[in-house]
Each structure stands twice: as structure tokens, then as C-alpha cells.
Design an enzyme around this catalytic site. Sequence first.
Site: not given
Length: 442
Positions: A281, A42
Site C-alpha cells: 500500500d 479486510c
Amino acid sequence: MKYVIIGGVAAGMSAAMEIKRTDDSAEITVLERGKDYSYGQCGLPYVVNGLIPSTEKVIARTVETFREKYGIDARVHTKVTSVDTENQQVFSFYLDSDQPFTLTYDRLLIATGSDPILPEWPGMDLDGIHTLKTLRDTNALMDDITERVEHVTIVGAGYIGLEMAESFRSIGKKVTLIQRGDQLAKIFDEDMSKLIEKEAVYHQVDIKLEEEVTGFSGKNRVEAVMTDKGTYSTDLVLVSAGVKPNTKFLQDTGIQMNREGAIRVNAYMETSIPNVYAAGDCATHYHIIKQLDDYIPLGTTSNKQGRIAGANMAGNPITFKGIVGTSIMKFFDLALGRTGITETEAERLSIPYEVEIREDTNHASYYPGVETLHTKLIYHQKTNQLLGGQMIGRQGVDKRIDVLATALYNQMTIQQLQDLDLAYAPPYNSVWDPLQKISRKT
């Protein structure tokens, strides 16, 4: 006990460390196809524009740390080709040498994350077309941003697309943002997305909505992006069309997946096959409000699921309680926060709902520096239970979204927001928080 973990970033290494805490005698082997472990994806947009000085700064622990301090067999540049769940074996090879090897396991964790979606557009092999997912991607993109790059085209207006639009503008690049849908940031409702679009236009981002990319042109390097509505000259392209679970190598294992290819897991992170776990994920995420398995790949969820998977693999049974879909991002001068479900999702799920929308201030109106907060709450039409919230503003979004996320987790009604004992002082809030003011309308 032999543990094998496929994937060495968020979920994988959270699991590895939890196994170490729980089982002192654990033999842990981690297989990572890249060369870097345990880093914050991120943070990558902020490396590109120089706010974070290098990709090394987003690495939490190095490969050497896992090997030398924790005794983990942390391998790099390895690609897993298949898994034999009956005989509990993992087949892999080293990318540098093509040398194959096989590992046996007592417990296996699949933490392979997600890969960028790359449509088979003509011209995708041209130089100057990038994705942003790994440290390698980031370094390649930064190496390519030379003085000759004046105009950047971004395909896709999700998290990465918007963050990178800001990043490129902050270093003086012209930016065109192409989105095939009719709004920016589909995780927000259309009325809230208009505020995002207004901010993009203010910062001179050229937005192309409802345009489908059809290909790229150029000699050796990309020179133009072609869509169903026109052709646009460009010096560099960032494709940010979403992600998909990295699970294709598991197709013949019998491991159950959803239609997106995410591995179905229960609250203990167990898959449909004994001794095989999945997290992050590449796995499903139980959504508390929707009351079904969802796929919302975020770093916070990956780390939580990884820790829980590791604990269960090592014999400490704990459960994943689920998500409510909370996220926040910076977009130029705005913070964009959301949690729970949107109005669009409520309609799709056939949930009867009501909506409250309010424009308020982030703190006492008489205190200097007051800013506007745009708030939208969705709640159940019959029970008044909170279903979701969206908030956009310059200051104070983060604390309110976290309050809403906590309220959603505890299945509170919209009226119960009024009973919360929230912090107040003129520089930080009004005597009635904006969330409490909007709840008084009902």
C-alpha cells in the site's frame, strides 16, 4: 546478507517468508510500529459486528511464530524516523522507551502500508471519533460501542464506509452516511452506484450526498457532526475518508514517489535507489489496462508484491505482471464486483469506448432461487478489447468478476467471451453465461 523490512503486515511478511525460502542464511530484521504482525485488515468490519469473534482470529501468524519458528528478528512498537540510502542505514526508536537504534542493511524493503486520511476538522480530538485500520483501532472501536451508542455517523462511502454501515446496522445501530461526492462507491460508475444506494436506503441507512464535513462538536465526547448543509446529532463517528501511503519519513532520501506519495517501483519492486525495494500500500501498482503506474491499495496486491520483492531481494529475479483493478465486497444482501476501468476512467484517460448493460439471472430461470445480476461491460470502440466490467447482484457475482479479470489480464475482446468453456448446470448457470449473453450484443 542483512535484510531490513519496514512494516510487518501483508507485504512485509510475504517478503520475509519468500526471503527465507530463497536464502537460508538470511538475517532478517522487521520493524513494525504496532504490536501485531501478519493480520487480515479486510476482516476487521466483521469483527466489529461479531461475525468473527475477535481480532485474534484475523491474525495469520503471530510475532512469536516469526521469531521462534522462522528465526526472524521481528520487532514491535518501533518507529522509523529516516533512512540513509547512501550509507544503507535505517534510523528508528522504540515507542515504549524512546530508545533510538540504527540498523545497517544490504537490502531494504519499505512495506509501511497506508494511513487513514484525517482532515484537520475542528473537534477531531473529541472522544468517540474513530478510524478502522489496525487491530488496535478495532478493539478501541468495539470498546466504545456501548448501550449509550444508538446513532453512528460514518464519513466516507468507500470500501470501509460501506462495509461498516452494514456492520453497524446489523448490531442495531442507526447509521448516517455522509459522502462529499455525488454518489456512493466511486469505484463504480454512477448508474451502478444507484443500485448500491437503493440497497442502503432499503436497510435504513440515512445517506447524505454532496455534503462536506466541517467539524465536530461536543463537550468531551462527540455529540454532533457539522457539514456545509447542516448539523447532525450522533453518538459515535467513524472517519473513513480514504488512505494515503505511509512514506512521509522518506522525503529526503531521493526515493522517487508519485503525487500521492506512493513509492515508484519497477516490475522487480525496485525503487529509484539501489538496494531499496518497496511493496504494498506504500508503492505504485502497474495497471495493465491503463498501461501506467496506479495506486489501488488492496490486500491481494500487497501480498503479491511482497512475495515478488522478497524473491528479488534474495536473488531470484521474478516480475510483477500488474493489476487490472479487481475487487469485490459484500454490502448487505448484495455482492459488488468490479474489474478493469470504469466508464468514468475511460473518459478521463481519453480512451474511445463502448458500453453494454444487461440485467440477467444468476442461473437457469426455471431453477428455484433465481436472482438478478446487473452487468456492465466497457470495451474499446475500435479494437473491441475488454476494458472493464462491473457486476452487482445477490449471487454469482464473484465467479463472473474473476472470469472478467482473467479476460482482462489476457487482453481478450468482448466477442471472445463467447468462446469460453464455462461451467453449466441449472443450479449454477444458464447454458449461456450472463457474460456471454451480454457479449452477443456487440
